[in-house]
Design an enzyme around this catalytic site. Structure first.
Site, PDB file in Angstrom:
ATOM      1  N   ASP A  33      -7.879   3.533   9.894  1.00  0.00           N
ATOM      2  CA  ASP A  33      -9.095   3.157   9.525  1.00  0.00           C
ATOM      3  C   ASP A  33     -10.435   4.178  10.033  1.00  0.00           C
ATOM      4  OD1 ASP A  33      -7.898   0.742   8.556  1.00  0.00           O
ATOM      5  OD2 ASP A  33      -7.912  -0.225  10.182  1.00  0.00           O
ATOM      6  N   GLU A  75      -1.837   7.086   0.819  1.00  0.00           N
ATOM      7  CA  GLU A  75      -1.689   8.578   0.019  1.00  0.00           C
ATOM      8  C   GLU A  75      -1.472   8.234  -1.239  1.00  0.00           C
ATOM      9  OE1 GLU A  75       1.076  10.417   2.409  1.00  0.00           O
ATOM     10  OE2 GLU A  75       0.955  12.550   1.356  1.00  0.00           O
ATOM     11  N   ASN A  86      -1.034  -3.715  19.410  1.00  0.00           N
ATOM     12  CA  ASN A  86      -2.081  -2.930  19.197  1.00  0.00           C
ATOM     13  C   ASN A  86      -1.996  -1.486  19.899  1.00  0.00           C
ATOM     14  OD1 ASN A  86      -4.566  -1.619  19.560  1.00  0.00           O
ATOM     15  ND2 ASN A  86      -5.720  -3.320  20.067  1.00  0.00           N
TER      16      ASN A  86
HETATM   17  C1  LIG Z   1      -6.033   1.913   6.389  1.00  0.00           C
HETATM   18  S1  LIG Z   1      -4.635   1.171   6.619  1.00  0.00           S
HETATM   19  C2  LIG Z   1      -3.124   2.450   6.342  1.00  0.00           C
HETATM   20  C3  LIG Z   1      -1.908   1.760   6.297  1.00  0.00           C
HETATM   21  C4  LIG Z   1      -0.601   2.939   6.075  1.00  0.00           C
HETATM   22  N1  LIG Z   1      -0.561   3.663   7.154  1.00  0.00           N
HETATM   23  C5  LIG Z   1      -0.827   3.886   4.789  1.00  0.00           C
HETATM   24  O1  LIG Z   1      -0.928   4.947   5.042  1.00  0.00           O
HETATM   25  O2  LIG Z   1      -0.714   3.206   3.693  1.00  0.00           O
HETATM   26  C6  LIG Z   1      -4.640   1.145   8.305  1.00  0.00           C
HETATM   27  C7  LIG Z   1      -3.894   0.177   9.220  1.00  0.00           C
HETATM   28  O3  LIG Z   1      -4.012   0.437  10.446  1.00  0.00           O
HETATM   29  C8  LIG Z   1      -3.789  -0.934  11.246  1.00  0.00           C
HETATM   30  N2  LIG Z   1      -4.616  -0.762  12.384  1.00  0.00           N
HETATM   31  C9  LIG Z   1      -5.839  -0.454  12.715  1.00  0.00           C
HETATM   32  N3  LIG Z   1      -5.974  -0.407  14.022  1.00  0.00           N
HETATM   33  C10 LIG Z   1      -4.885  -0.539  14.781  1.00  0.00           C
HETATM   34  C11 LIG Z   1      -4.262  -0.506  16.042  1.00  0.00           C
HETATM   35  N4  LIG Z   1      -5.470  -0.438  16.890  1.00  0.00           N
HETATM   36  N5  LIG Z   1      -3.342  -0.871  16.303  1.00  0.00           N
HETATM   37  C12 LIG Z   1      -2.025  -0.823  15.339  1.00  0.00           C
HETATM   38  N6  LIG Z   1      -2.555  -0.949  14.088  1.00  0.00           N
HETATM   39  C13 LIG Z   1      -3.884  -0.752  13.826  1.00  0.00           C
HETATM   40  C14 LIG Z   1      -4.597  -1.592  10.149  1.00  0.00           C
HETATM   41  O4  LIG Z   1      -4.239  -3.285  10.391  1.00  0.00           O
HETATM   42  C15 LIG Z   1      -4.019  -1.155   8.825  1.00  0.00           C
HETATM   43  O5  LIG Z   1      -3.053  -1.786   8.359  1.00  0.00           O
END
Ligand SMILES: C[S@@+](CC[C@H](N)C(=O)[O-])C[C@H]1O[C@@H](n2cnc3c(N)ncnc32)[C@H](O)[C@@H]1O
Length: 219
Positions: A122, A202, A100
């Site tokens: 997110d 993207e 995390n």
């Molecule tokens: C919308 S996706 C985007 C993935 C990638 N960065 C992209 O641009 O294609 C957001 C990712 O962030 C991860 N994520 C959300 N909160 C997080 C946290 N606190 N620590 C690590 N990863 C996290 C989610 O599990 C998800 O895989």
């Protein structure tokens, strides 16, 4: 984004602890991250690396930098790590953390990370979920703890609300950016898009014709 779990993911992670570092292990690693790479060189970290396209292509394009993709979803980090392993084997400058982003300051010492990327984080649009946004002030505090003084956070998103929210959050935290490090339509600007590595999200939003917002902000 929530991915449906894959039956192979847990086993793959157990078999490759040298490529994907568990959260428990990460908590013992502060000051020793260079040991897991072939060469001692700056470490850059992506938080929320998803299926890993960006971090893998960055690692291939920039062998002079060590990259870590950090991801909270087991399935996503397993897909990312397996994809890069199947394509390139164990890259000398790419590792992952299954963990995390909120704990980043428990994994690294001050200055151990030279730059942080947040890509298409997110959006958590409901106000009551504000604290989960990766640009909320408690996350910025944690990032500041691991970056050098004046360290950089590079942020890309398709989400106008999250972008505006994040700019205000950066400003309130005392972070600043230069005009050349800011774009409201990255792909419409040939200078700013030069060298850009696209993420999965993207590409998805570009295909729909949506603008990509980007800022590189400094503490
Ligand atoms: C919308 S996706 C985007 C993935 C990638 N960065 C992209 O641009 O294609 C957001 C990712 O962030 C991860 N994520 C959300 N909160 C997080 C946290 N606190 N620590 C690590 N990863 C996290 C989610 O599990 C998800 O895989």
């Amino acid at each position: 984004m929530h991915l449906r779990s894959k039956p192979w993911a847990k086993g793959w992670l157990q078999d490759h602890p040298d490529i994907v570092i568990s959260q428990d292990k990460a908590e013992t690693m502060a000051g020793h991250w260079q040991d897991i790479f072939d060469k001692e060189q700056p470490i850059q970290l992506e938080i929320g690396s998803g299926k890993g396209q960006f971090i893998m292509n960055q690692a291939v394009a920039h062998p002079e930098i060590n990259f870590i993709g950090m991801e909270i979803q087991e399935t996503a980090v397993a897909i990312a790590a397996r994809k890069s392993f199947d394509q390139y084997g164990k890259l000398p400058n790419l590792r992952y953390i299954y963990g995390n982003g909120s704990g980043v300051d428990t994994y690294f010492n001050k200055g151990e990370v030279s730059k942080i990327y947040l890509n298409f984080s997110d959006p958590w649009p409901k106000t009551r979920h504000e604290r989960r946004r990766l640009t909320y002030k408690t996350f910025l505090q944690a990032y500041q703890q691991v970056l050098p003084d004046g360290g950089e956070v590079e942020f890309k998103t398709d989400n106008r609300h999250l972008f505006e929210y994040s700019l205000v959050s950066f400003m309130n935290f005392g972070m600043r950016w230069q005009p050349e490090d800011y774009s409201l339509d990255l792909h419409a600007d040939p200078d700013k898009v030069a060298g850009n590595i696209e993420t999965e999200y993207e590409q998805k939003f570009l295909a729909k014709g949506q603008p990509i917002y980007k800022v590189k902000a400094h503490f």
